[in-house]
Design a protein around this motif. Structure first.
Motif, PDB file in Angstrom:
ATOM      1  N   LEU A   1     -39.044   7.747  46.457  1.00  0.00           N
ATOM      2  CA  LEU A   1     -38.892   9.165  46.163  1.00  0.00           C
ATOM      3  C   LEU A   1     -39.451   9.965  47.326  1.00  0.00           C
ATOM      4  N   GLU A   2     -38.727  11.038  47.688  1.00  0.00           N
ATOM      5  CA  GLU A   2     -39.160  11.873  48.801  1.00  0.00           C
ATOM      6  C   GLU A   2     -38.878  13.332  48.451  1.00  0.00           C
ATOM      7  N   VAL A   3     -39.879  14.173  48.581  1.00  0.00           N
ATOM      8  CA  VAL A   3     -39.684  15.601  48.345  1.00  0.00           C
ATOM      9  C   VAL A   3     -38.874  16.182  49.495  1.00  0.00           C
ATOM     10  N   LEU A   4     -37.836  16.945  49.154  1.00  0.00           N
ATOM     11  CA  LEU A   4     -37.027  17.624  50.163  1.00  0.00           C
ATOM     12  C   LEU A   4     -37.466  19.078  50.246  1.00  0.00           C
TER      13      LEU A   4
ATOM     14  N   VAL B   1     -29.778  12.890  45.113  1.00  0.00           N
ATOM     15  CA  VAL B   1     -30.697  14.012  45.188  1.00  0.00           C
ATOM     16  C   VAL B   1     -30.837  14.596  43.791  1.00  0.00           C
ATOM     17  N   LEU B   2     -32.061  14.699  43.316  1.00  0.00           N
ATOM     18  CA  LEU B   2     -32.326  15.400  42.064  1.00  0.00           C
ATOM     19  C   LEU B   2     -32.724  16.825  42.414  1.00  0.00           C
ATOM     20  N   LYS B   3     -32.014  17.782  41.837  1.00  0.00           N
ATOM     21  CA  LYS B   3     -32.238  19.188  42.160  1.00  0.00           C
ATOM     22  C   LYS B   3     -32.618  19.931  40.895  1.00  0.00           C
ATOM     23  N   SER B   4     -33.606  20.820  41.015  1.00  0.00           N
ATOM     24  CA  SER B   4     -34.137  21.557  39.875  1.00  0.00           C
ATOM     25  C   SER B   4     -34.145  23.047  40.193  1.00  0.00           C
ATOM     26  N   VAL B   5     -33.656  23.865  39.245  1.00  0.00           N
ATOM     27  CA  VAL B   5     -33.657  25.320  39.406  1.00  0.00           C
ATOM     28  C   VAL B   5     -34.169  25.952  38.122  1.00  0.00           C
TER      29      VAL B   5
ATOM     30  N   ALA C   1     -36.010  23.272  43.853  1.00  0.00           N
ATOM     31  CA  ALA C   1     -36.831  22.138  44.292  1.00  0.00           C
ATOM     32  C   ALA C   1     -35.941  20.904  44.253  1.00  0.00           C
ATOM     33  N   ALA C   2     -36.175  19.970  45.183  1.00  0.00           N
ATOM     34  CA  ALA C   2     -35.289  18.797  45.250  1.00  0.00           C
ATOM     35  C   ALA C   2     -36.055  17.583  45.731  1.00  0.00           C
ATOM     36  N   TRP C   3     -35.565  16.411  45.298  1.00  0.00           N
ATOM     37  CA  TRP C   3     -36.140  15.131  45.680  1.00  0.00           C
ATOM     38  C   TRP C   3     -35.010  14.181  46.058  1.00  0.00           C
TER      39      TRP C   3
ATOM     40  N   GLU D   1     -39.424  10.411  38.494  1.00  0.00           N
ATOM     41  CA  GLU D   1     -39.070   9.005  38.282  1.00  0.00           C
ATOM     42  C   GLU D   1     -38.708   8.752  36.823  1.00  0.00           C
ATOM     43  N   ARG D   2     -39.512   9.269  35.922  1.00  0.00           N
ATOM     44  CA  ARG D   2     -39.244   9.073  34.500  1.00  0.00           C
ATOM     45  C   ARG D   2     -37.957   9.786  34.081  1.00  0.00           C
ATOM     46  N   LEU D   3     -37.747  10.975  34.620  1.00  0.00           N
ATOM     47  CA  LEU D   3     -36.550  11.749  34.285  1.00  0.00           C
ATOM     48  C   LEU D   3     -35.283  11.022  34.718  1.00  0.00           C
TER      49      LEU D   3
END
Length: 285
Positions: A18-21, A40-44, A28-30, A4-6
């Motif tokens: 917010l929902e974890v996918l 969708v926020l995606k993190s690698v 990882a994605a939300w 959320e802060r990001l």
């Protein structure tokens, strides 16, 4: 990661939901949403070299009219933000109904891949360098006796091909990456495996996901790119072996290191490796 802060600090987006996918093998994605928008926020991992090129490709294809879950630049104009030891991107949310294995869906996959490669066509690169996609797993190829000989046979066959066409590839066109929209259009998302490479690799991957049968994927693809008919006829079987070699090396690495991202049980890694072995055995009959 404080998602959320990001989103607020880097993209000026304040989600109310917010929902974890789940389901990402290497990410990882939300899902984040508020009135009027969903992203969708995606993190690698920081070392994932395909992430930013994949986002750039999604944006390029989006500019050409395809639905790709294109990235949303941050307030600094960047597609990727570095957050500690992670790379993070924000993508347009794409809804719809995921394709399955029906004949109609296989044709839709082939047709859309043909459009993608037409837009993203590129000058050929060095095939031996590109085959690092497989050789990067070399230290794990002795996990089971069959792996190294099977992989070597695939590498040798690929190296013998001449004059193959290249483009920017999706890299992993499984049916669940394609979503049929309410108006009948089909979207293609999940660009985390995108790469510059032979178009045969994407076509072979789509055929692999269709159970190894090219009956519907390939004619639909050639409907978009008929000039590649001879090339696909000559090289498809070879690149099916390349695709299974990638799977063999990848799952050998996951098994050897007990990598469990994207799975619920370590047995799924063993199954992925066994499926590759079965495919080679069937091809050699």
């Amino acid at each position: 990661m404080d998602v959320e802060r990001l989103l607020l600090e880097r993209w000026e987006l304040k989600p109310v939901r917010l929902e974890v996918l789940t389901g990402g093998m290497n990410s990882a994605a939300w899902l984040a949403a508020a009135d009027g928008w969903q992203v969708v926020l995606k993190s690698v991992d920081a070392g994932d070299g395909a992430f930013e090129p994949g986002l750039r490709l999604a944006a390029r294809l989006g500019d050409a009219g395809l639905i790709t879950g294109r990235p949303r630049p941050s307030t600094q104009g960047r597609l990727v933000e570095q957050v500690e030891d992670r790379q993070v991107g924000v993508l347009e949310y794409v809804g719809g109904v995921p394709l399955t294995g029906t004949v109609e869906d296989q044709r839709a996959v082939g047709e859309l891949l043909g459009r993608v490669h037409e837009v993203s066509a590129a000058e050929p690169g060095n095939l031996d360098d590109w085959l690092h996609l497989i050789t990067q797993f070399d230290q794990y190829l002795d996990l089971e006796d069959w792996i190294r000989p099977a992989v070597r046979s695939a590498l040798d066959a690929a190296s013998s091909l001449d004059d193959i066409s290249w483009a920017w590839l999706h890299g992993d066109p499984a049916a669940e990456a394609f979503f049929r929209q309410s108006d009948g259009q089909v979207a293609l998302i999940d660009w985390g495996s995108a790469m510059h490479g032979p178009v045969l690799y994407d076509v072979a991957s789509a055929v692999m996901y269709a159970g190894g049968r090219p009956d519907h994927v390939v004619p639909a693809y050639l409907g978009q790119r008929p000039e590649l008919a001879d090339e696909i006829s000559a090289g498809l079987d070879t690149f099916l072996r390349v695709r299974w070699a990638v799977q063999a090396g990848y799952f050998a690495w996951r098994c050897a290191n007990d990598v469990r991202t994207g799975i619920a049980d370590p047995a799924e890694n063993l199954k992925g490796l066994a499926d590759a072995g079965q495919a080679f055995e069937t091809a050699d009959r």
